[in-house]
Scaffold this motif. Structure first.
Motif, PDB file in Angstrom:
ATOM      1  N   UNK A  83       9.727  23.125  16.049  1.00 24.99           N
ATOM      2  CA  UNK A  83       9.037  23.773  17.167  1.00 24.99           C
ATOM      3  C   UNK A  83       9.286  25.285  17.137  1.00 24.99           C
ATOM      4  N   UNK A  84      10.538  25.687  16.892  1.00 27.51           N
ATOM      5  CA  UNK A  84      10.826  27.133  16.852  1.00 27.51           C
ATOM      6  C   UNK A  84      10.068  27.754  15.669  1.00 27.51           C
ATOM      7  N   UNK A  85      10.058  27.053  14.557  1.00 29.88           N
ATOM      8  CA  UNK A  85       9.352  27.553  13.375  1.00 29.88           C
ATOM      9  C   UNK A  85       7.858  27.753  13.680  1.00 29.88           C
ATOM     10  N   UNK A 140       5.709  31.164  13.678  1.00 26.30           N
ATOM     11  CA  UNK A 140       4.528  31.360  12.823  1.00 26.30           C
ATOM     12  C   UNK A 140       3.317  31.822  13.632  1.00 26.30           C
ATOM     13  N   UNK A 141       3.264  31.428  14.909  1.00 29.11           N
ATOM     14  CA  UNK A 141       2.048  31.655  15.703  1.00 29.11           C
ATOM     15  C   UNK A 141       2.084  32.948  16.515  1.00 29.11           C
ATOM     16  N   UNK A 142       3.214  33.204  17.150  1.00 29.20           N
ATOM     17  CA  UNK A 142       3.291  34.345  18.075  1.00 29.20           C
ATOM     18  C   UNK A 142       3.402  35.649  17.275  1.00 29.20           C
ATOM     19  N   UNK A 168      12.263  32.684  10.261  1.00 29.18           N
ATOM     20  CA  UNK A 168      11.837  33.443   9.073  1.00 29.18           C
ATOM     21  C   UNK A 168      10.389  33.962   9.163  1.00 29.18           C
ATOM     22  N   UNK A 169       9.412  33.142   9.604  1.00 32.21           N
ATOM     23  CA  UNK A 169       8.031  33.666   9.632  1.00 32.21           C
ATOM     24  C   UNK A 169       7.725  34.595  10.809  1.00 32.21           C
ATOM     25  N   UNK A 184      20.926  38.707   9.105  1.00 30.97           N
ATOM     26  CA  UNK A 184      19.539  38.232   9.076  1.00 30.97           C
ATOM     27  C   UNK A 184      18.582  39.150   9.812  1.00 30.97           C
ATOM     28  N   UNK A 185      19.042  39.761  10.885  1.00 25.57           N
ATOM     29  CA  UNK A 185      18.144  40.598  11.699  1.00 25.57           C
ATOM     30  C   UNK A 185      18.938  41.661  12.455  1.00 25.57           C
TER      31      UNK A 185
END
Ligand code: KIV
Ligand code: ZN
Length: 517
Positions: free
Chosen positions: A60-62, A66-68, A92-93, A135-136
């Protein structure tokens, strides 16, 4: 030239803390729909979930990442390497991803939950923030149960994590223990006393156990907090989190007092609130501020007269500014498939396969024959129902016949499809709904405790669809089932079967705040 008015970030955690409310769990598709709605609302940050909890939570988080594209997508992680790695992988995405890591800092949590000494907690927190920074750059740190932590210890850990690279420091009142003056003072004190506080944005995250979550958050804002964590409809564990709609409208309506800029498109508040309520099955109380059905109804004669003469006499906000007129009459009996599909996508619902569109459209036509005016909420209920019928193949309702007569015991005859095989059962009950539930239980040999049964009209009028929520428990596994239909007995049967189907799914997800780090 940018505005010189400071910006206040709205961090929505409906998909994470809101979902921790027993029975409010959502599927990946439901989370995606809410995330898209939150993006239309223009929240700054969407906390999409706790990826280590289960493969479904990760997915779900992935999918949200990917969408937002506009809002920052955030994932929660305990101060542990495996949680942080999983959160980073899920993000990641993301166009803009944030890792939110936390560890408890109150004496009671450190001693009884973590079994760690304060020095060890600081060490773990610093390690976690550094690990996440690999990572960020966008790392948020929360000292869990800050509201009951020693202020001196909080200053120490906050200074250390900012030095380690945390860019947001979130101060949670995890158990909703604080009162506004005290909580505001705590935030002011941290900002003043932590030497490197200017290197981070201070955020607050308040729970509503004493009904003070919004008041505490606003008190913190007056003392320098520049991010507020909140949920739509105040959804969340126990009494919930600070309600987004109340925070936003207080800051907007009283901008003269707070003098802060928000990115929010307030006209999306009511549609978002309804979507969350439809998906989770948690109804909004009629007198709920901003999003309750009565929030803008000026019913008493004196008030009506005043409002008719001059709106400002009794109204401090305009209903349309928070999206109350968006539930418009959209489609009718003669509307075509394209109009149906287009309106759904405007509502953030994308039905993936042609067969899903066909099935939903069929149901729309049936509904339009029974109910002349179809509103947005009807459409949302309809597609939630489509997801229900196609996604849960274990138990399905084939047909239902109910007999209810004054002076007679109501009876129900229910035909179920159980893993493909049909079974007809008959039962009597105290009322028609009770008879239907008893027949279903008999038909599928289920054992579950009914915790809640509620019916709400989706729109106005006696031909409105009834939206039924049924909460069932099987031990510690609690689920909400929903069903909508113009016939509330049918809606009740659907909701009950929906809950039973959900109970079949294994409950193998970790809770972020239970157990050790
Ligand atoms: O309430 C809380 O402390 C939380 C943290 C995980 C931020 O939800
Ligand atoms: Zn919380």
């Amino acid at each position: 030239m940018g505005s010189s008015i400071p910006h206040l970030m709205i961090f929505d955690t409906t998909l994470r803390d809101g979902e921790q409310s027993p029975g409010a769990s959502m599927t990946r598709e439901e989370k995606l729909r809410i995330a898209s709605a939150l993006e239309r609302l223009r929240v700054d940050v969407i906390e999409a979930g706790f990826p280590i909890a289960s493969p479904d939570d990760f997915a779900a988080v992935r999918a949200v990442a990917e969408t937002v594209r506009e809002s920052i997508v955030c994932a929660l992680a305990r101060a542990k390497g495996e949680d942080i790695d999983r959160a980073a992988e899920a993000l990641r995405p993301a166009a803009r991803g944030r890792i939110h890591t936390f560890i408890a800092t109150s004496p009671i949590h450190m001693e009884r939950k973590l079994g760690l000494q304060p020095d060890e907690v600081v060490e773990q927190a610093v390690w976690a923030v550094r690990h996440a920074r690999q990572y960020t750059d966008d790392v948020e740190f929360s000292p869990e149960d800050a509201g009951r932590s020693e202020p001196d210890f909080l200053c120490r850990i906050v200074e250390a994590v900012i030095k380690a690279g945390a860019r947001t420091i979130n101060i949670p009142d995890t158990v909703g223990y604080n009162v506004p003056e005290q909580f505001g003072a705590l935030i002011g004190r941290l900002i003043e006393r932590v030497p490197n506080s200017d290197k981070a944005i201070f955020s607050v995250h308040c729970h509503n156990d004493l009904g003070l979550a919004v008041a505490n958050s606003l008190a913190a804002v007056t003392q320098g907090a520049r991010q507020v964590e909140c949920t739509l409809n105040g959804l969340g564990e126990r009494a919930g989190n600070a309600a987004l709609e109340e925070i936003v409208m207080a800051l907007r309506t009283r901008r003269d007092f707070y003098d802060l800029e928000l990115a929010i498109d307030t006209t999306q508040i009511v549609p978002c609130s309804r979507l969350v309520s439809t998906i989770t099955g948690f109804p909004v109380q009629p007198n709920k501020a901003i999003v309750g059905a009565n929030a803008f109804a000026h019913e008493s004669g004196i008030h009506q007269d005043g409002v008719l003469k001059s709106r400002e006499t009794y109204e401090i906000m305009r209903a349309q500014d928070v999206g109350w007129d968006t539930n418009r009459l959209v489609l009718g009996k003669h509307s075509g498939r394209n109009a149906f599909r287009t309106r759904l996508s405007e509502l953030g619902v994308v039905l993936e396969s042609e067969s899903e569109v066909n099935e939903a459209f069929q149901r729309f036509k049936i509904l339009a024959d029974r109910k002349h005016e179809i509103f947005d909420d009807d459409l949302l209920a309809l597609v939630t129902d489509v997801e229900w019928s196609s996604a849960n193949e274990h138990l399905q309702l084939v047909s239902l016949k109910v007999c209810s007569e004054t002076g007679e015991l109501p009876s129900a005859e229910v035909t179920l499809r159980i893993d493909g095989a049909e079974r007809r059962v008959v039962a009597t009950g105290a009322g028609p709904v009770d008879a239907v539930f008893k027949a279903i239980i008999k038909g599928c040999d289920a054992t579950a405790t009914l915790l809640l049964y509620s019916v709400n009209a989706i729109t106005s009028g006696t031909d409105a669809q009834g939206d039924v929520t049924v909460r069932l428990a099987d031990g510690a596994h609690i689920v909400n089932g929903q069903g909508a239909d113009v016939d509330i007995i049918v809606a009740s049967a659907k909701a009950y079967l929906n809950a039973l189907n959900k109970l079949k799914a294994p409950m193998d997800r970790a809770h972020p705040q239970h157990g050790g780090i």
